[in-house]
Design an enzyme around this catalytic site. Structure first.
Site, PDB file in Angstrom:
ATOM      1  N   LYS A 231     -14.186 -42.429  17.087  1.00  0.00           N
ATOM      2  CA  LYS A 231     -13.593 -41.185  16.563  1.00  0.00           C
ATOM      3  C   LYS A 231     -13.821 -41.074  15.061  1.00  0.00           C
ATOM      4  O   LYS A 231     -14.022 -40.000  14.515  1.00  0.00           O
ATOM      5  CB  LYS A 231     -12.099 -41.178  16.839  1.00  0.00           C
ATOM      6  CG  LYS A 231     -11.288 -40.238  15.933  1.00  0.00           C
ATOM      7  CD  LYS A 231      -9.843 -40.600  15.972  1.00  0.00           C
ATOM      8  CE  LYS A 231      -8.966 -39.970  14.942  1.00  0.00           C
ATOM      9  NZ  LYS A 231      -9.234 -40.174  13.553  1.00  0.00           N
ATOM     10  N   ASN A 232     -13.807 -42.219  14.345  1.00  0.00           N
ATOM     11  CA  ASN A 232     -13.929 -42.176  12.890  1.00  0.00           C
ATOM     12  C   ASN A 232     -15.364 -42.334  12.404  1.00  0.00           C
ATOM     13  O   ASN A 232     -15.593 -42.505  11.208  1.00  0.00           O
ATOM     14  CB  ASN A 232     -13.025 -43.238  12.257  1.00  0.00           C
ATOM     15  CG  ASN A 232     -11.562 -42.881  12.460  1.00  0.00           C
ATOM     16  OD1 ASN A 232     -11.242 -41.750  12.849  1.00  0.00           O
ATOM     17  ND2 ASN A 232     -10.676 -43.826  12.226  1.00  0.00           N
TER      18      ASN A 232
ATOM     19  N   ARG B   5      -9.102 -33.855   8.778  1.00  0.00           N
ATOM     20  CA  ARG B   5      -9.518 -34.238   7.431  1.00  0.00           C
ATOM     21  C   ARG B   5     -11.035 -34.183   7.276  1.00  0.00           C
ATOM     22  O   ARG B   5     -11.560 -34.309   6.178  1.00  0.00           O
ATOM     23  CB  ARG B   5      -9.012 -35.649   7.100  1.00  0.00           C
ATOM     24  CG  ARG B   5      -7.532 -35.699   6.835  1.00  0.00           C
ATOM     25  CD  ARG B   5      -7.084 -37.103   6.491  1.00  0.00           C
ATOM     26  NE  ARG B   5      -7.607 -37.585   5.211  1.00  0.00           N
ATOM     27  CZ  ARG B   5      -7.090 -37.257   4.029  1.00  0.00           C
ATOM     28  NH1 ARG B   5      -6.114 -36.384   3.960  1.00  0.00           N
ATOM     29  NH2 ARG B   5      -7.578 -37.763   2.906  1.00  0.00           N
TER      30      ARG B   5
ATOM     31  N   CYS C 294      -3.375 -37.013  10.643  1.00  0.00           N
ATOM     32  CA  CYS C 294      -2.042 -37.555  10.973  1.00  0.00           C
ATOM     33  C   CYS C 294      -1.153 -37.579   9.730  1.00  0.00           C
ATOM     34  O   CYS C 294      -1.588 -37.863   8.631  1.00  0.00           O
ATOM     35  CB  CYS C 294      -2.196 -38.959  11.545  1.00  0.00           C
ATOM     36  SG  CYS C 294      -3.122 -38.957  13.068  1.00  0.00           S
TER      37      CYS C 294
ATOM     38  N   ARG D 228      -1.708 -38.516   1.746  1.00  0.00           N
ATOM     39  CA  ARG D 228      -3.156 -38.389   2.033  1.00  0.00           C
ATOM     40  C   ARG D 228      -3.833 -37.358   1.123  1.00  0.00           C
ATOM     41  O   ARG D 228      -4.383 -36.360   1.566  1.00  0.00           O
ATOM     42  CB  ARG D 228      -3.365 -38.079   3.504  1.00  0.00           C
ATOM     43  CG  ARG D 228      -2.780 -39.157   4.392  1.00  0.00           C
ATOM     44  CD  ARG D 228      -3.159 -38.998   5.824  1.00  0.00           C
ATOM     45  NE  ARG D 228      -4.503 -39.544   6.086  1.00  0.00           N
ATOM     46  CZ  ARG D 228      -5.052 -39.506   7.299  1.00  0.00           C
ATOM     47  NH1 ARG D 228      -4.431 -38.914   8.288  1.00  0.00           N
ATOM     48  NH2 ARG D 228      -6.247 -40.023   7.494  1.00  0.00           N
TER      49      ARG D 228
ATOM     50  N   ASP E 137      -5.117 -49.067  11.323  1.00  0.00           N
ATOM     51  CA  ASP E 137      -5.022 -48.365  12.615  1.00  0.00           C
ATOM     52  C   ASP E 137      -4.784 -49.333  13.761  1.00  0.00           C
ATOM     53  O   ASP E 137      -4.555 -48.915  14.891  1.00  0.00           O
ATOM     54  CB  ASP E 137      -6.316 -47.588  12.895  1.00  0.00           C
ATOM     55  CG  ASP E 137      -6.643 -46.639  11.784  1.00  0.00           C
ATOM     56  OD1 ASP E 137      -7.778 -46.661  11.289  1.00  0.00           O
ATOM     57  OD2 ASP E 137      -5.736 -45.910  11.349  1.00  0.00           O
TER      58      ASP E 137
ATOM     59  N   VAL F 198      -2.230 -50.006   3.247  1.00  0.00           N
ATOM     60  CA  VAL F 198      -3.182 -48.896   3.136  1.00  0.00           C
ATOM     61  C   VAL F 198      -2.459 -47.562   3.013  1.00  0.00           C
ATOM     62  O   VAL F 198      -2.803 -46.717   2.195  1.00  0.00           O
ATOM     63  CB  VAL F 198      -4.138 -48.882   4.350  1.00  0.00           C
ATOM     64  CG1 VAL F 198      -5.101 -47.697   4.267  1.00  0.00           C
ATOM     65  CG2 VAL F 198      -4.919 -50.199   4.415  1.00  0.00           C
TER      66      VAL F 198
ATOM     67  N   ARG G  30      -6.596 -36.807  19.990  1.00  0.00           N
ATOM     68  CA  ARG G  30      -7.409 -36.814  18.766  1.00  0.00           C
ATOM     69  C   ARG G  30      -8.319 -38.041  18.749  1.00  0.00           C
ATOM     70  O   ARG G  30      -9.377 -38.030  18.159  1.00  0.00           O
ATOM     71  CB  ARG G  30      -6.513 -36.836  17.536  1.00  0.00           C
ATOM     72  CG  ARG G  30      -5.746 -35.560  17.299  1.00  0.00           C
ATOM     73  CD  ARG G  30      -4.988 -35.628  15.977  1.00  0.00           C
ATOM     74  NE  ARG G  30      -5.902 -35.742  14.859  1.00  0.00           N
ATOM     75  CZ  ARG G  30      -6.459 -34.686  14.247  1.00  0.00           C
ATOM     76  NH1 ARG G  30      -6.166 -33.481  14.672  1.00  0.00           N
ATOM     77  NH2 ARG G  30      -7.296 -34.836  13.267  1.00  0.00           N
TER      78      ARG G  30
END
Ligand code: EPZ
Length: 444
Positions: A30-31, A103, A127, A132, A316, A338, A424
């Site tokens: 996903k990232n 994002r 999220c 952020r 994550d 983080v 997501r």
């Protein structure tokens, strides 16, 4: 069609108390996928992206590219063909349809500046796990020659052209690193990015760009060097599998006492996780096709976790892993370095019977930006605690998956709402849960 596999209205009733066992298959991360899709904006040639998962950000970026005049088509299951030859400058009206959803759109600023010398700055989604901000992104683009115009909230960027520069990130931000790379590949001259993030998903983006003709090196001490080139060509690239999803299923196997084979999981992407998994009493078997995860002994053991940038323990990974820690004997500690507010999910777990206390102190030695600033960013978990079902509204993606694991670990029924947030990042969630023997009483 690759659209996010919706979990419908998002209400799900689960009955827990049984081990999760069976096989799930990972597709592209996903990232990683959406960023490599944005890279296709840097060329007029056709790009082919493989191992594509049906997650929300892929659908969002597909729609963004199409709204700019580009083509995105699923030429076969899991394979996207993208062509940005006819892409136009991004208009604010177009961007507004994407604001607050993800994002990723901000990463289009670099390619838009490179091609059209202008780009609006989107307001972002993603999220809710802290503020952020995007200050690192904007500052980096300014360092590369862009000018920020901020008229009554409608910020946009312009440039004569982008020029290579020496840039130092205040923090190894994944997004800001991707922003610099996507903007610098067509800039005039060389860019040295210091204190960069080096996650596997960033390496994946770099490999796709290298196929396009970019010259990018990852040097020692987190320095990434990009030598600008005059033009880029198409790519044919298969995205890396989703190591964050893999760790989530591993945590589910440990928490419920089952055995889950995660097809396509790769040891090289998960080494820090695998160490901790083994330390709490999990075990795993690596094959060329994936990794099997199970609970080695009857009980789990407590441990100490400090999240960090790669190659540290990924932020994550902590939410699903904490569910396993609620079932571990002893006192575990998690220092989240983080994000400043990534323990919001703990309240609902305590309603299910967990014993988790969060603190503003830094409970660890990793340098952290949040110490004594009133951010509750350390957690102490006392276990093992039997969990019982509860009514839970899901606040974000990773916490959402954690609640699914908690509900399947708990005795009795849990009602989860807003589960469409989980889509997501977790493709085909319901079929995967069925394949593992989860008792899904209803989904709406
Ligand atoms: C990416 O988010 C991931 N999302 C996140 O995954 C992941 O948790 C995060 O990287 C860290 O690994 C995607 O790739 C889509 P950051 P990103 O910029 O890029 C601060 C998930 O569940 N910061 O590395 O937005 C920021 O506030 C999601 O898959 C600034 O201060 O994360 C945070 O404290 C959640 N200014 C820290 O840096 C900026 O301009 C790390 O953020 C940018 C970031």
């Amino acid at each position: 069609m690759i659209a996010a596999t919706a979990v419908s209205t998002g209400r799900m009733i689960l009955r827990g108390g049984r081990p999760l066992s069976g096989e799930v298959t990972l597709r592209g991360a996903k990232n990683s996928l959406p960023k490599i899709m944005v890279a296709a904006l840097l060329t007029g040639e056709r790009c082919t992206l493989r191992n594509v998962a049906g997650v929300a950000d892929v659908a969002i970026v597909s729609d963004l590219i199409r709204s700019l005049g580009g083509e995105v088509a699923e030429v076969e299951p899991g394979v996207l063909s993208i062509c940005a030859a006819n892409v136009r400058p991004m208009e604010r009206a177009v961007l507004k349809t994407f604001s607050g959803k993800s994002r990723i759109p901000i990463l289009a600023c670099g390619p838009m500046l490179a091609r059209f010398r202008e780009s609006p700055v989107p307001s972002l989604g993603g999220c809710r796990i802290g503020t952020r901000p995007v200050d690192f992104h904007i500052r980096a683009l300014q360092d590369l020659g862009a000018t920020l115009h901020d008229e009554s909230g409608n910020a946009h960027l312009t440039c004569e052209r982008l020029y290579g520069n020496k840039i130092h990130l205040d923090y190894p931000s994944v997004g800001a690193t991707e922003q610099v790379i996507l903007a610098a590949v067509l800039a005039q001259g060389k860019t040295e990015l210091a204190n960069a993030a080096t996650e596997p998903e960033i390496m994946d983006l770099i490999m796709a760009l290298q196929k396009m003709g970019a010259i990018i090196s990852v040097d020692v001490d987190r320095v990434i060097t990009i030598e600008g080139v005059p033009e880029l060509h198409g790519y044919d690239h298969a995205a890396v599998p989703d190591r964050l999803e893999a760790a989530s299923w591993a945590s589910a196997a440990a928490a419920t006492g089952g055995r889950i084979f995660v097809r396509n999981a790769r040891q090289v992407d998960m080494m820090t996780f695998l160490n901790q998994f083994r330390k709490i009493g999990g075990d795993f078997a690596v094959t060329s096709d994936g990794i099997a995860f199970w609970r080695r002994e009857a009980g789990l053991h407590s441990t100490v976790i400090e999240t960090d940038v790669h190659p540290g323990f990924m932020t994550d990974w902590q939410q699903p892993f904490v569910i396993a820690l609620t079932q571990a004997s002893g006192v575990s500690i998690v220092h989240e370095t983080v994000y400043e507010e990534r323990f919001g999910y703990v309240e609902a777990l305590n309603r299910m019977g967990a014993q988790i206390q969060i603190y503003r102190e830094c409970l660890g030695r990793v340098p952290c930006r949040f110490g004594q600033r009133n951010y509750q960013h350390s957690a102490v978990i006392v276990g093992p605690t039997p969990l019982h079902g509860a009514e839970i509204n899901i606040p974000d993606l990773r916490a959402g998956f954690s609640y699914v694991i908690a509900a399947l670990t708990a005795e009795g029924e849990s009602t989860l709402t807003n589960t469409n947030l989980i889509q997501r990042g977790y493709e085909n969630l319901i079929p995967k849960l069925h394949a593992l023997g989860a008792e899904i009483v209803s989904t709406e």
